[in-house]
Design a protein around this motif. Sequence first.
Motif, PDB file in Angstrom:
ATOM      1  N   GLY A  22       0.796  -1.061   0.068  1.00 32.02           N
ATOM      2  CA  GLY A  22      -0.151   0.143   0.191  1.00 32.02           C
ATOM      3  C   GLY A  22       0.661   1.336   0.102  1.00 32.02           C
ATOM      4  O   GLY A  22       0.642   2.041  -0.831  1.00 32.02           O
ATOM      5  N   ALA A  23       1.775   1.036   0.757  1.00 32.46           N
ATOM      6  CA  ALA A  23       2.769   2.439   1.009  1.00 32.46           C
ATOM      7  C   ALA A  23       3.430   2.748  -0.337  1.00 32.46           C
ATOM      8  O   ALA A  23       3.634   3.778  -0.910  1.00 32.46           O
ATOM      9  CB  ALA A  23       3.734   2.477   2.109  1.00 32.46           C
ATOM     10  N   GLU A  24       4.101   1.656  -0.901  1.00 37.48           N
ATOM     11  CA  GLU A  24       4.866   1.708  -2.307  1.00 37.48           C
ATOM     12  C   GLU A  24       3.988   1.919  -3.202  1.00 37.48           C
ATOM     13  O   GLU A  24       4.300   3.037  -4.293  1.00 37.48           O
ATOM     14  CB  GLU A  24       5.388   0.474  -2.484  1.00 37.48           C
ATOM     15  CG  GLU A  24       6.383   0.344  -3.741  1.00 37.48           C
ATOM     16  CD  GLU A  24       7.586   1.637  -3.712  1.00 37.48           C
ATOM     17  OE1 GLU A  24       8.105   2.130  -4.780  1.00 37.48           O
ATOM     18  OE2 GLU A  24       8.120   1.691  -2.494  1.00 37.48           O
ATOM     19  N   THR A  25       2.675   1.709  -3.340  1.00 39.40           N
ATOM     20  CA  THR A  25       1.633   2.037  -4.501  1.00 39.40           C
ATOM     21  C   THR A  25       1.359   3.574  -4.349  1.00 39.40           C
ATOM     22  O   THR A  25       1.436   4.159  -5.311  1.00 39.40           O
ATOM     23  CB  THR A  25       0.397   1.179  -4.286  1.00 39.40           C
ATOM     24  OG1 THR A  25       0.771  -0.244  -4.372  1.00 39.40           O
ATOM     25  CG2 THR A  25      -0.553   1.760  -5.298  1.00 39.40           C
ATOM     26  N   ALA A  26       1.067   4.043  -3.041  1.00 38.16           N
ATOM     27  CA  ALA A  26       1.162   5.286  -2.871  1.00 38.16           C
ATOM     28  C   ALA A  26       1.990   6.300  -3.391  1.00 38.16           C
ATOM     29  O   ALA A  26       1.830   7.287  -3.968  1.00 38.16           O
ATOM     30  CB  ALA A  26       0.632   5.717  -1.477  1.00 38.16           C
ATOM     31  N   ARG A  27       3.343   5.877  -3.003  1.00 37.83           N
ATOM     32  CA  ARG A  27       4.477   6.528  -3.683  1.00 37.83           C
ATOM     33  C   ARG A  27       4.369   6.692  -5.058  1.00 37.83           C
ATOM     34  O   ARG A  27       4.616   7.657  -5.711  1.00 37.83           O
ATOM     35  CB  ARG A  27       5.784   5.846  -3.128  1.00 37.83           C
ATOM     36  CG  ARG A  27       5.962   6.076  -1.425  1.00 37.83           C
ATOM     37  CD  ARG A  27       7.327   5.398  -1.067  1.00 37.83           C
ATOM     38  NE  ARG A  27       7.280   5.014   0.297  1.00 37.83           N
ATOM     39  CZ  ARG A  27       7.310   3.942   0.664  1.00 37.83           C
ATOM     40  NH1 ARG A  27       7.100   2.943  -0.025  1.00 37.83           N
ATOM     41  NH2 ARG A  27       7.241   3.784   2.265  1.00 37.83           N
ATOM     42  N   ALA A  30       1.742   9.094  -6.316  1.00 36.20           N
ATOM     43  CA  ALA A  30       2.133  10.153  -6.280  1.00 36.20           C
ATOM     44  C   ALA A  30       3.331  10.926  -7.165  1.00 36.20           C
ATOM     45  O   ALA A  30       3.329  11.829  -7.581  1.00 36.20           O
ATOM     46  CB  ALA A  30       2.745  10.418  -4.691  1.00 36.20           C
ATOM     47  N   GLY A  31       4.110   9.883  -7.217  1.00 34.19           N
ATOM     48  CA  GLY A  31       5.285  10.200  -8.264  1.00 34.19           C
ATOM     49  C   GLY A  31       4.804  10.492  -9.811  1.00 34.19           C
ATOM     50  O   GLY A  31       5.460  11.072 -10.573  1.00 34.19           O
ATOM     51  N   LYS A  51       3.972  12.144   3.856  1.00 37.47           N
ATOM     52  CA  LYS A  51       5.174  13.069   3.893  1.00 37.47           C
ATOM     53  C   LYS A  51       6.019  12.714   2.691  1.00 37.47           C
ATOM     54  O   LYS A  51       6.540  13.579   1.846  1.00 37.47           O
ATOM     55  CB  LYS A  51       6.077  13.051   5.094  1.00 37.47           C
ATOM     56  CG  LYS A  51       7.132  14.083   5.131  1.00 37.47           C
ATOM     57  CD  LYS A  51       7.983  14.039   6.201  1.00 37.47           C
ATOM     58  CE  LYS A  51       8.959  15.493   6.475  1.00 37.47           C
ATOM     59  NZ  LYS A  51       9.683  15.192   7.804  1.00 37.47           N
ATOM     60  N   GLU A  52       6.301  11.466   2.273  1.00 41.82           N
ATOM     61  CA  GLU A  52       7.126  11.011   1.186  1.00 41.82           C
ATOM     62  C   GLU A  52       6.386  11.384  -0.099  1.00 41.82           C
ATOM     63  O   GLU A  52       6.934  11.888  -1.034  1.00 41.82           O
ATOM     64  CB  GLU A  52       7.239   9.450   1.229  1.00 41.82           C
ATOM     65  CG  GLU A  52       8.113   9.064   2.404  1.00 41.82           C
ATOM     66  CD  GLU A  52       8.293   7.625   2.753  1.00 41.82           C
ATOM     67  OE1 GLU A  52       9.489   7.106   2.988  1.00 41.82           O
ATOM     68  OE2 GLU A  52       7.460   6.891   2.310  1.00 41.82           O
ATOM     69  N   CYS A  53       4.939  11.200  -0.236  1.00 35.59           N
ATOM     70  CA  CYS A  53       3.980  11.534  -1.309  1.00 35.59           C
ATOM     71  C   CYS A  53       4.209  12.769  -1.827  1.00 35.59           C
ATOM     72  O   CYS A  53       4.333  13.280  -2.762  1.00 35.59           O
ATOM     73  CB  CYS A  53       2.658  10.819  -0.900  1.00 35.59           C
ATOM     74  SG  CYS A  53       2.688   9.314  -1.018  1.00 35.59           S
ATOM     75  N   GLU A  54       4.074  13.823  -0.639  1.00 34.93           N
ATOM     76  CA  GLU A  54       4.014  15.263  -0.736  1.00 34.93           C
ATOM     77  C   GLU A  54       5.350  15.622  -1.217  1.00 34.93           C
ATOM     78  O   GLU A  54       5.405  16.657  -1.987  1.00 34.93           O
ATOM     79  CB  GLU A  54       3.680  15.970   0.485  1.00 34.93           C
ATOM     80  CG  GLU A  54       2.270  15.748   0.847  1.00 34.93           C
ATOM     81  CD  GLU A  54       2.101  16.099   2.352  1.00 34.93           C
ATOM     82  OE1 GLU A  54       3.092  16.363   3.210  1.00 34.93           O
ATOM     83  OE2 GLU A  54       0.642  16.020   3.098  1.00 34.93           O
ATOM     84  N   ASP A  59      -0.907  16.545  -3.740  1.00 31.40           N
ATOM     85  CA  ASP A  59      -1.781  16.763  -2.271  1.00 31.40           C
ATOM     86  C   ASP A  59      -2.217  15.443  -1.764  1.00 31.40           C
ATOM     87  O   ASP A  59      -2.368  14.439  -2.320  1.00 31.40           O
ATOM     88  CB  ASP A  59      -3.010  17.453  -2.404  1.00 31.40           C
ATOM     89  CG  ASP A  59      -3.832  18.124  -1.135  1.00 31.40           C
ATOM     90  OD1 ASP A  59      -3.179  18.065  -0.066  1.00 31.40           O
ATOM     91  OD2 ASP A  59      -4.661  18.696  -1.164  1.00 31.40           O
ATOM     92  N   THR A  60      -1.984  15.404  -0.416  1.00 33.69           N
ATOM     93  CA  THR A  60      -2.419  14.107   0.528  1.00 33.69           C
ATOM     94  C   THR A  60      -3.569  14.300   1.472  1.00 33.69           C
ATOM     95  O   THR A  60      -3.534  15.334   1.962  1.00 33.69           O
ATOM     96  CB  THR A  60      -1.075  13.273   0.935  1.00 33.69           C
ATOM     97  OG1 THR A  60      -0.906  14.107   2.001  1.00 33.69           O
ATOM     98  CG2 THR A  60      -0.218  13.112  -0.178  1.00 33.69           C
TER      99      THR A  60
END
Length: 250
Positions: A22-27, A30-31, A51-54, A59-60
């Motif tokens: 889930g976290a890696e998919t979010a990154r 976002a990228g 914070k990593e995505c931003e 926007d998150t």
Amino acid sequence: MNTQDRRTNGVVLITGASSGIGAETARRFAGSGMDVVLAARNEGSLAAVAKECEASGVDTLTVPTDVTDHEAVDALIDATLERFGQLDTAVVNAGIGETRDVPISDLPIEQFERVTETNVNGAYYTTQSVLPALRETGGSIVFVGSYKGKYPSTSTPVYAASKWWLRGFALSVAGQVGPDGVGVTLVNPSGVTTQFGSEYREHVNEVALDSATTLDASDVADAIVYAADQDPPATVTELDLNRRDIFDRF
């Protein structure tokens, strides 16, 4: 909305977004330029992923959510629409597994209930809540299934059963909402080196699996983003993502 429009103006919601797939998919989303809604039980971990995505300039929104609570899931979708006004992609990823290699006669009922409530009920609640918004945008929903949702698992029968259910549900949902313009994909990865298993197992997958021959979270995230990037009328209905030696195990 074509792929480029989604990447610059789209919104993606991910359950189980605090770690692993889930976290890696979010990154990854976002990228690519998509605003990201992060849902999971661990508020602190969600904030770190946000914070990593931003850092990618998007926007998150973080919404601590237990997907086994249908009212909490409804509130998650309400918060998403209130903040962004739309939803283009939903990734149904939250899931847990039981203790490995425990005979059915000895498995605590609490584990059966918790796995089923998260993997089955949680997927249903999330799907029910996101579909109206996805119909509005002609968006897509991606379910994270499992290799064990297609083959028996003597070591984790309850987890396997939950993923067999998810496979039948996802393909049936595809038949129901495909005519409405919603893309539906089921991604079935074999074992992934993440913190999966932390709730009931002595060793999480990151420790238990050989990283040299096993998928990692980035492999699965790539598959999810690929599926979500398909422009209508195309959709990837089901994608099996396996380690290269998977069939040598039979």
